[in-house]
Write an enzyme that holds these catalytic residues in place. Structure first.
Site, PDB file in Angstrom:
ATOM      1  N   ILE A  37       6.900 -18.336   3.999  1.00  0.00           N
ATOM      2  CA  ILE A  37       7.534 -16.893   4.221  1.00  0.00           C
ATOM      3  C   ILE A  37       7.372 -16.327   2.522  1.00  0.00           C
ATOM      4  O   ILE A  37       7.194 -15.323   2.502  1.00  0.00           O
ATOM      5  CB  ILE A  37       9.018 -17.224   4.775  1.00  0.00           C
ATOM      6  CG1 ILE A  37       8.638 -17.216   6.264  1.00  0.00           C
ATOM      7  CG2 ILE A  37       9.356 -15.589   4.642  1.00  0.00           C
ATOM      8  CD1 ILE A  37       9.825 -17.776   6.877  1.00  0.00           C
ATOM      9  N   SER A  40       4.000 -15.409   1.793  1.00  0.00           N
ATOM     10  CA  SER A  40       3.641 -14.226   2.706  1.00  0.00           C
ATOM     11  C   SER A  40       4.455 -13.088   1.993  1.00  0.00           C
ATOM     12  O   SER A  40       3.730 -11.916   1.934  1.00  0.00           O
ATOM     13  CB  SER A  40       3.914 -14.182   4.086  1.00  0.00           C
ATOM     14  OG  SER A  40       5.378 -14.308   4.552  1.00  0.00           O
ATOM     15  N   GLU A  41       5.795 -13.025   1.605  1.00  0.00           N
ATOM     16  CA  GLU A  41       6.272 -11.812   1.435  1.00  0.00           C
ATOM     17  C   GLU A  41       5.863 -11.547  -0.008  1.00  0.00           C
ATOM     18  O   GLU A  41       5.788 -10.196  -0.353  1.00  0.00           O
ATOM     19  CB  GLU A  41       7.845 -12.091   1.210  1.00  0.00           C
ATOM     20  CG  GLU A  41       8.518 -12.406   2.475  1.00  0.00           C
ATOM     21  CD  GLU A  41       8.377 -11.001   3.404  1.00  0.00           C
ATOM     22  OE1 GLU A  41       8.461  -9.953   2.665  1.00  0.00           O
ATOM     23  OE2 GLU A  41       8.491 -11.159   4.707  1.00  0.00           O
ATOM     24  N   ILE A  42       5.362 -12.347  -0.908  1.00  0.00           N
ATOM     25  CA  ILE A  42       4.813 -12.090  -2.266  1.00  0.00           C
ATOM     26  C   ILE A  42       3.544 -11.301  -2.284  1.00  0.00           C
ATOM     27  O   ILE A  42       3.367 -10.171  -2.675  1.00  0.00           O
ATOM     28  CB  ILE A  42       4.811 -13.267  -3.242  1.00  0.00           C
ATOM     29  CG1 ILE A  42       6.337 -13.721  -3.504  1.00  0.00           C
ATOM     30  CG2 ILE A  42       4.138 -12.654  -4.451  1.00  0.00           C
ATOM     31  CD1 ILE A  42       6.834 -12.818  -4.187  1.00  0.00           C
ATOM     32  N   TYR A 124      15.135  -7.058  -1.347  1.00  0.00           N
ATOM     33  CA  TYR A 124      14.331  -7.159  -0.169  1.00  0.00           C
ATOM     34  C   TYR A 124      13.741  -8.548   0.046  1.00  0.00           C
ATOM     35  O   TYR A 124      13.852  -9.206   1.126  1.00  0.00           O
ATOM     36  CB  TYR A 124      13.171  -6.306   0.053  1.00  0.00           C
ATOM     37  CG  TYR A 124      12.546  -6.586   1.401  1.00  0.00           C
ATOM     38  CD1 TYR A 124      12.800  -6.362   2.326  1.00  0.00           C
ATOM     39  CD2 TYR A 124      11.244  -7.104   0.931  1.00  0.00           C
ATOM     40  CE1 TYR A 124      11.876  -6.442   3.586  1.00  0.00           C
ATOM     41  CE2 TYR A 124      10.355  -7.399   2.125  1.00  0.00           C
ATOM     42  CZ  TYR A 124      11.018  -7.389   3.352  1.00  0.00           C
ATOM     43  OH  TYR A 124       9.956  -7.691   4.374  1.00  0.00           O
TER      44      TYR A 124
END
Length: 281
Positions: A37, A40-42, A124
């Site tokens: 995760i 993916s977020e970066i 976030y």
């Protein structure tokens, strides 16, 4: 603060749309691994989903664990990152993996305060890792979520702050399964609201992204891309010629030294006696 749209109706509308139209096939939604995760977020920061999907798969094939990423040479990480842009994200990702391996024995911390100390992890991203890995009901605000809340709850307002949105998000978040709730919000904001004028223009935080072509960002990218291919390194005069060879970037040849120093301070490059090369780790 009063809410001018029924909460239950709002939740039902979002979930009903998501069941039919949601992006259920996204690869990072098939895993609750905090490492996957994080990757993916970066990657998804300022990059379209369609560009991220193939890079996410190939990156995790190359670096399947925090340990593999932490111990990989920086050059290998940057090469795998090529095509996503904003290369400092790759450095942040590697540095975060190094910290987790060194200071947390490879165990991904769950506490938001700890996550916020990692390079490149803001409010976030920390919340998103907690929501999507552990199903924690943190408040998340990003482009698509902001779009949804402004559309439903602030339609007749201007210059809406995220602090106002946060209060409404806290009161309307589906706490039984925040992971799916936020997936649904993101997908609704990305697709269902395409036909309406962008509600985010009413946000106090709205800003148009500047074009990449002909920008200093492009000049930095060109220099770093060249350095990644130049195993023996390069000196300042050669970098000036590289920038001069591109009509759109010629003006940055005068800034070549500051670009090299900037890339050095960010951990991309190292210099020894005027010879610049990609950092080894």
């Amino acid at each position: 603060m009063s809410i001018n749209f029924p909460v239950k109706l709002f939740q039902t509308k979002i979930f009903k749309w998501y069941r039919v139209h949601g992006r259920h096939e996204l690869p990072w939604r098939k895993s609750h691994s905090p490492y996957r995760i994080l990757v993916s977020e970066i990657m998804l920061q300022q990059t379209q989903v369609c560009r991220v999907i193939p890079k996410y798969k190939s990156f995790l094939k190359k670096f399947p664990t925090i340990k593999k990423l932490a111990e990989a040479p920086l050059l290998a990480v940057l090469k795998e990152w090529r095509g996503l842009g904003y290369n400092r994200r790759a450095v942040y990702l590697k540095r975060t993996a190094e910290i987790i391996l060194r200071e947390h024995k490879g165990i991904f911390p769950k506490e938001a305060e700890t996550l916020l100390k990692f390079p490149g992890i803001g409010r976030y991203s920390a919340g998103a890792i907690r929501v999507f890995a552990w199903n924690e009901p943190d408040v998340l605000i990003e482009t698509n979520i902001r779009r949804v809340y402004i559309h439903f709850f602030f339609r007749n307002h201007e210059k809406i702050s995220d602090s106002k949105l946060k209060k409404v998000i806290e009161r309307t978040t589906q706490r039984a399964n925040p992971r799916i709730w936020y997936w649904a919000l993101m997908d609704y904001g990305a697709a269902a609201l395409k036909s309406v004028p962008n509600p985010n223009r009413k946000s106090r935080h709205y800003a148009k992204q500047k074009p990449f072509s002909g920008s200093r960002r492009q000049a930095r990218s060109k220099v770093l891309g060249y350095m990644m291919k130049k195993e023996g390194g390069a000196r300042l005069p050669l970098i000036k010629r590289i920038l001069n060879s591109d009509r759109k970037l010629q003006k940055y040849s005068l800034q070549a030294r500051s670009i090299l120093e900037e890339l050095g301070s960010e951990g991309f490059l190292v210099s020894r006696k005027g010879l610049w090369r990609v950092s080894e780790n």
